[in-house]
Scaffold this motif. Structure first.
Motif, PDB file in Angstrom:
ATOM      1  N   GLN A 363       0.859  -1.190   0.000  1.00 32.70           N
ATOM      2  CA  GLN A 363       0.000   0.000   0.000  1.00 32.70           C
ATOM      3  C   GLN A 363       0.890   1.234   0.000  1.00 32.70           C
ATOM      4  O   GLN A 363       1.736   1.403   0.878  1.00 32.70           O
ATOM      5  CB  GLN A 363      -0.912  -0.022   1.233  1.00 32.70           C
ATOM      6  N   ILE A 364       0.705   2.083  -1.006  1.00 30.44           N
ATOM      7  CA  ILE A 364       1.609   3.206  -1.221  1.00 30.44           C
ATOM      8  C   ILE A 364       0.841   4.513  -1.050  1.00 30.44           C
ATOM      9  O   ILE A 364      -0.134   4.777  -1.764  1.00 30.44           O
ATOM     10  CB  ILE A 364       2.225   3.150  -2.634  1.00 30.44           C
ATOM     11  N   ARG A 365       1.278   5.315  -0.112  1.00 32.03           N
ATOM     12  CA  ARG A 365       0.684   6.639   0.109  1.00 32.03           C
ATOM     13  C   ARG A 365       1.813   7.646   0.216  1.00 32.03           C
ATOM     14  O   ARG A 365       2.708   7.504   1.061  1.00 32.03           O
ATOM     15  CB  ARG A 365      -0.159   6.656   1.376  1.00 32.03           C
ATOM     16  N   VAL A 366       1.787   8.653  -0.650  1.00 27.36           N
ATOM     17  CA  VAL A 366       2.825   9.675  -0.678  1.00 27.36           C
ATOM     18  C   VAL A 366       2.210  10.988  -0.215  1.00 27.36           C
ATOM     19  O   VAL A 366       1.181  11.419  -0.740  1.00 27.36           O
ATOM     20  CB  VAL A 366       3.415   9.824  -2.098  1.00 27.36           C
ATOM     21  N   PHE A 367       2.835  11.630   0.762  1.00 28.10           N
ATOM     22  CA  PHE A 367       2.278  12.853   1.342  1.00 28.10           C
ATOM     23  C   PHE A 367       2.947  14.117   0.808  1.00 28.10           C
ATOM     24  O   PHE A 367       2.576  15.217   1.199  1.00 28.10           O
ATOM     25  CB  PHE A 367       2.407  12.814   2.866  1.00 28.10           C
ATOM     26  N   ASP A 368       3.929  13.953  -0.105  1.00 27.11           N
ATOM     27  CA  ASP A 368       4.669  15.109  -0.603  1.00 27.11           C
ATOM     28  C   ASP A 368       4.183  15.592  -1.953  1.00 27.11           C
ATOM     29  O   ASP A 368       4.810  16.451  -2.565  1.00 27.11           O
ATOM     30  CB  ASP A 368       6.160  14.766  -0.698  1.00 27.11           C
ATOM     31  N   GLY A 369       3.093  15.043  -2.450  1.00 25.69           N
ATOM     32  CA  GLY A 369       2.571  15.456  -3.748  1.00 25.69           C
ATOM     33  C   GLY A 369       2.113  14.253  -4.551  1.00 25.69           C
ATOM     34  O   GLY A 369       2.299  13.102  -4.145  1.00 25.69           O
ATOM     35  N   ASP A 370       1.513  14.512  -5.678  1.00 28.05           N
ATOM     36  CA  ASP A 370       0.952  13.450  -6.503  1.00 28.05           C
ATOM     37  C   ASP A 370       1.936  12.875  -7.512  1.00 28.05           C
ATOM     38  O   ASP A 370       1.682  11.830  -8.106  1.00 28.05           O
ATOM     39  CB  ASP A 370      -0.289  13.972  -7.246  1.00 28.05           C
ATOM     40  N   VAL A 413       1.722  -9.819  -6.416  1.00 28.12           N
ATOM     41  CA  VAL A 413       1.908  -8.582  -5.660  1.00 28.12           C
ATOM     42  C   VAL A 413       0.758  -7.639  -6.000  1.00 28.12           C
ATOM     43  O   VAL A 413       0.553  -7.294  -7.168  1.00 28.12           O
ATOM     44  CB  VAL A 413       3.255  -7.923  -5.982  1.00 28.12           C
ATOM     45  N   LEU A 414       0.008  -7.242  -4.989  1.00 27.38           N
ATOM     46  CA  LEU A 414      -1.069  -6.265  -5.150  1.00 27.38           C
ATOM     47  C   LEU A 414      -0.562  -4.915  -4.676  1.00 27.38           C
ATOM     48  O   LEU A 414      -0.240  -4.750  -3.492  1.00 27.38           O
ATOM     49  CB  LEU A 414      -2.293  -6.683  -4.333  1.00 27.38           C
ATOM     50  N   THR A 415      -0.454  -3.960  -5.583  1.00 25.97           N
ATOM     51  CA  THR A 415      -0.083  -2.602  -5.182  1.00 25.97           C
ATOM     52  C   THR A 415      -1.316  -1.712  -5.244  1.00 25.97           C
ATOM     53  O   THR A 415      -2.169  -1.863  -6.117  1.00 25.97           O
ATOM     54  CB  THR A 415       1.011  -2.013  -6.099  1.00 25.97           C
ATOM     55  N   THR A 416      -1.419  -0.804  -4.306  1.00 26.85           N
ATOM     56  CA  THR A 416      -2.486   0.191  -4.313  1.00 26.85           C
ATOM     57  C   THR A 416      -1.860   1.565  -4.138  1.00 26.85           C
ATOM     58  O   THR A 416      -0.910   1.728  -3.372  1.00 26.85           O
ATOM     59  CB  THR A 416      -3.523  -0.044  -3.196  1.00 26.85           C
ATOM     60  N   GLY A 417      -2.380   2.541  -4.844  1.00 29.82           N
ATOM     61  CA  GLY A 417      -1.857   3.889  -4.750  1.00 29.82           C
ATOM     62  C   GLY A 417      -2.521   4.776  -5.775  1.00 29.82           C
ATOM     63  O   GLY A 417      -3.192   4.308  -6.698  1.00 29.82           O
ATOM     64  N   LEU A 418      -2.322   6.067  -5.636  1.00 27.16           N
ATOM     65  CA  LEU A 418      -2.927   7.020  -6.554  1.00 27.16           C
ATOM     66  C   LEU A 418      -2.200   7.072  -7.889  1.00 27.16           C
ATOM     67  O   LEU A 418      -2.771   7.478  -8.898  1.00 27.16           O
ATOM     68  CB  LEU A 418      -2.949   8.411  -5.918  1.00 27.16           C
ATOM     69  N   LEU A 470      -6.458  -5.689  -0.154  1.00 24.20           N
ATOM     70  CA  LEU A 470      -5.252  -5.728   0.677  1.00 24.20           C
ATOM     71  C   LEU A 470      -5.430  -6.686   1.851  1.00 24.20           C
ATOM     72  O   LEU A 470      -4.506  -7.410   2.237  1.00 24.20           O
ATOM     73  CB  LEU A 470      -4.914  -4.331   1.196  1.00 24.20           C
ATOM     74  N   SER A 471      -6.635  -6.702   2.426  1.00 24.48           N
ATOM     75  CA  SER A 471      -6.883  -7.557   3.590  1.00 24.48           C
ATOM     76  C   SER A 471      -6.887  -9.035   3.227  1.00 24.48           C
ATOM     77  O   SER A 471      -6.808  -9.893   4.117  1.00 24.48           O
ATOM     78  CB  SER A 471      -8.212  -7.179   4.247  1.00 24.48           C
ATOM     79  N   LEU A 472      -6.959  -9.365   1.926  1.00 26.22           N
ATOM     80  CA  LEU A 472      -6.982 -10.762   1.494  1.00 26.22           C
ATOM     81  C   LEU A 472      -5.591 -11.283   1.156  1.00 26.22           C
ATOM     82  O   LEU A 472      -5.452 -12.427   0.718  1.00 26.22           O
ATOM     83  CB  LEU A 472      -7.890 -10.911   0.265  1.00 26.22           C
ATOM     84  N   THR A 473      -4.565 -10.468   1.355  1.00 27.37           N
ATOM     85  CA  THR A 473      -3.208 -10.915   1.080  1.00 27.37           C
ATOM     86  C   THR A 473      -2.652 -11.684   2.281  1.00 27.37           C
ATOM     87  O   THR A 473      -3.240 -11.714   3.360  1.00 27.37           O
ATOM     88  CB  THR A 473      -2.298  -9.724   0.747  1.00 27.37           C
ATOM     89  N   ASP A 474      -1.488 -12.307   2.075  1.00 25.64           N
ATOM     90  CA  ASP A 474      -0.857 -13.087   3.145  1.00 25.64           C
ATOM     91  C   ASP A 474       0.057 -12.225   4.004  1.00 25.64           C
ATOM     92  O   ASP A 474       0.176 -12.435   5.210  1.00 25.64           O
ATOM     93  CB  ASP A 474      -0.055 -14.246   2.539  1.00 25.64           C
ATOM     94  N   LYS A 475       0.725 -11.263   3.374  1.00 25.90           N
ATOM     95  CA  LYS A 475       1.584 -10.322   4.081  1.00 25.90           C
ATOM     96  C   LYS A 475       1.361  -8.951   3.465  1.00 25.90           C
ATOM     97  O   LYS A 475       0.939  -8.839   2.307  1.00 25.90           O
ATOM     98  CB  LYS A 475       3.066 -10.732   3.963  1.00 25.90           C
ATOM     99  N   ILE A 476       1.665  -7.921   4.244  1.00 25.92           N
ATOM    100  CA  ILE A 476       1.334  -6.579   3.759  1.00 25.92           C
ATOM    101  C   ILE A 476       2.384  -5.574   4.188  1.00 25.92           C
ATOM    102  O   ILE A 476       2.892  -5.609   5.318  1.00 25.92           O
ATOM    103  CB  ILE A 476      -0.066  -6.148   4.253  1.00 25.92           C
ATOM    104  N   VAL A 477       2.725  -4.676   3.262  1.00 25.91           N
ATOM    105  CA  VAL A 477       3.588  -3.522   3.511  1.00 25.91           C
ATOM    106  C   VAL A 477       2.710  -2.279   3.396  1.00 25.91           C
ATOM    107  O   VAL A 477       1.980  -2.118   2.409  1.00 25.91           O
ATOM    108  CB  VAL A 477       4.742  -3.457   2.495  1.00 25.91           C
ATOM    109  N   THR A 478       2.760  -1.410   4.383  1.00 25.23           N
ATOM    110  CA  THR A 478       1.922  -0.213   4.371  1.00 25.23           C
ATOM    111  C   THR A 478       2.780   1.037   4.535  1.00 25.23           C
ATOM    112  O   THR A 478       3.923   0.977   4.992  1.00 25.23           O
ATOM    113  CB  THR A 478       0.867  -0.242   5.486  1.00 25.23           C
ATOM    114  N   SER A 479       2.199   2.159   4.167  1.00 24.11           N
ATOM    115  CA  SER A 479       2.874   3.455   4.318  1.00 24.11           C
ATOM    116  C   SER A 479       2.543   4.054   5.676  1.00 24.11           C
ATOM    117  O   SER A 479       1.376   4.088   6.081  1.00 24.11           O
ATOM    118  CB  SER A 479       2.437   4.414   3.204  1.00 24.11           C
ATOM    119  N   GLY A 480       3.568   4.534   6.358  1.00 21.38           N
ATOM    120  CA  GLY A 480       3.361   5.181   7.635  1.00 21.38           C
ATOM    121  C   GLY A 480       2.434   6.379   7.518  1.00 21.38           C
ATOM    122  O   GLY A 480       2.392   7.044   6.475  1.00 21.38           O
TER     123      GLY A 480
END
Length: 565
Positions: A363-370, A413-418, A470-480
């Protein structure tokens, strides 16, 4: 939202409602709830047999049909699992859910269990009792009932809230949650507001905003948790913490006097003043029990702050022996995607994730811009390499043409992000070069909206579908810092690897850390001790009790975790 036709749970359970902190006389509900918990294993067996025998076959339409059409039941999921020798699943989740809902109007309620691992944390008997009590309260006092009509009329007329009779008549109090901020924030607010409603014996009513009816099914039988459109309090969405009815003003400037107030406004935004955060320390017996209506605004997961209140300790300990399972259990109970959203989830899952040997969520979330940033991609790759979540690739010219073994292990690999750039970069890396382990790595992203939109139905539906994927994956990496990531991990009972928010466009060292629990982080907790209520004296509330600690990604935030042995 279309209300689901169902058999009232009261006829099945035979209980009424009560709450230890509601200031009301207890009724026969406790004994009935005890009886329910004692007979739960028999209920599960009988219900599961009846469900299997009577459930129409199941098929999620993969396209066609009129928009919003219910799923067509063609092939029984349970029967097909049994035919393959796979164990049957408890569709009622150990008693969290009730039988009797119309299955076709909300397919996800009973079907989602077949897409998930077994429950990582079972519900406690006491939590089941309290849920049954809350359900009875929602039915007896919710919209469309005489108690609700009378309470609304009192709110409209401004009848004195300081009169104990007004607050206790009908035995119905209400907590109205304002729809606020992004979808991740709203989901965290809903689950933790529901916890507060249970503890204080109030009916939870959600401000539907513009999208809630498109996202979630009704969680309660024979009633609605949506605030009716004719709610008599005008401009309640415009309330701020400087309002005369705000909790901070009532507690500090009015010494707890609610005389002449129609309601109390609880402002628990992440940036709320210390005076308004005094609500975290209220035991509901100071003055709130004299107020029938409480309006709550929060963009946070307020559960950790509630756990700091000594008044609720005994009750919370019985409800949640595992302190890291609060969001997991409450979200599995409350949040069932509508058929349209669930169709998006299942279609993507079957197309891209189902047949993989292992599924990894990023799961990818960037707070510095699009715009995409190279250091974010570098951080993702550094984290997945450090934690051995993704294999490296063979350097060009050193086996680039070597085919994988005949039976190669697959990883989706399931990626999510804008933005799709991160997905494209990782996908191309495994397209251009084979993995060093021989694994076949595929990379998939459902959508890329480029910009975050608020209260747009299609945007929110896609976001909710991606959280569930994302909740259906086995392991997950998230953005702080990301509430989206908190929800995705928490729904699945997954302890995430959290990527620390970068500073100065530099990859942090380490790039990610394993979370202490699967619980979300509260970004705006109280910073004073409830027993002293010295709001001008800031203390480290992450050391007051062993199960509330500082968050990995937001040092001033607080999260629930099981105490360290």
């Amino acid at each position: 939202m279309e209300r689901e036709s169902s058999t009232p749970a009261s006829s099945w359970l035979g209980i009424d409602e009560a709450a230890p902190f509601a200031g009301k006389k207890a009724t026969k509900d406790a004994a009935a709830a005890d009886a329910f918990v004692r007979r739960w294993p028999k209920v599960v067996n009988a219900t599961l047999v009846a469900f299997i025998m009577t459930m129409p076959p199941l098929l999620i339409l993969l396209g066609g049909g009129r928009p919003g059409a219910p799923a067509v039941w063609i092939k029984s999921t349970v029967a097909s699992l049994a035919a393959r020798g796979e164990p049957k699943k408890d569709v009622l989740l150990g008693g969290l859910l009730l039988p009797g809902f119309d299955e076709q109007s909300c397919v996800s309620r009973y079907q989602s269990v077949y897409y998930r691992k077994n429950m990582t944390r079972p519900p406690s008997p006491h939590l089941l009792r309290r849920l049954r009590q809350q359900e009875a309260l929602q039915r007896r006092c919710g919209p469309g009932t005489e108690p609700y009509r009378r309470a609304s009329e009192r709110l409209r007329s401004g009848q004195n809230a300081g009169d104990d009779f007004v607050a206790t008549v009908d035995g119905c109090g209400y907590l109205v949650l304002i729809s606020y901020r992004g979808l991740g924030n709203r989901i965290l607010a809903i689950t933790s507001a529901f916890l507060y409603a249970m503890l204080t014996g109030r009916v939870l009513l959600l401000d539907p905003g513009k999208t809630m009816a498109d996202l979630f099914c009704e969680p309660f039988q024979a009633t609605s948790w949506m605030l009716p459109g004719d709610f008599p309090l005008e401009h309640f969405r415009d309330l701020g913490e400087d309002a005369p009815e705000s909790y901070g003003n009532v507690a500090v400037n009015r010494s707890g006097s609610v005389a002449g107030l129609r309601f109390v406004y609880a402002h628990l935004d992440h940036a709320a003043t210390p005076a308004n955060r005094l609500l975290y320390c209220d035991d509901h017996r100071q003055f709130l029990h004299r107020v029938q209506w409480v309006i709550l605004r929060t963009d946070s997961y307020i559960a950790p702050g509630i756990f700091l209140n000594p008044a609720y300790k005994e009750e919370l300990d019985m409800m949640f022996p595992n302190k890291d399972a609060v969001f997991y259990l409450l979200s599995r109970y409350l949040l069932h995607p509508t058929n349209d959203v669930w169709g998006m989830v299942t279609r993507f899952y079957h197309s891209y994730l189902k047949n993989a040997d292992e599924r990894l969520g990023v799961q990818i979330r960037v707070f510095d811009g699009d715009e995409p940033f190279q250091h974010i991609l570098d951080q993702i790759l550094a984290c997945t390499s450090q934690e051995r979540l993704l294999p490296g690739v063979v350097v060009s010219g050193h086996g680039g043409g070597v085919a994988p073994p005949p039976i190669a292990r697959s990883k989706a690999v399931l990626t999510t992000g804008l933005n799709s750039w991160y997905h494209d970069s990782i996908r191309d890396m495994y397209w251009r070069s084979p993995s060093a382990t021989g694994e076949v790595v595929s990379v998939h992203q459902p959508s890329h909206e480029l910009h975050q939109h608020f209260f747009r139905s299609t945007h929110d539906m896609k976001a909710l579908a991606e959280m569930y994927l994302l909740s259906l994956t086995d392991k997950i990496v998230t953005s702080g810092w990301s509430t989206f990531g908190y929800v995705g991990a928490g729904l699945g009972g997954l302890t995430p690897y959290i990527m620390i928010k970068p500073e100065n466009h530099t990859v942090p060292n380490p790039p990610c850390v394993r979370a202490m629990s699967m619980e979300p982080c509260d970004h705006g907790p109280p910073y004073f001790e409830c027993t002293k209520k010295e709001i001008d004296k800031i203390i480290d509330t992450g050391n007051l009790v062993p199960h509330v600690r500082s968050c990995e990604d937001v040092p001033w935030g607080r999260k629930l975790a099981d105490p360290i042995s």
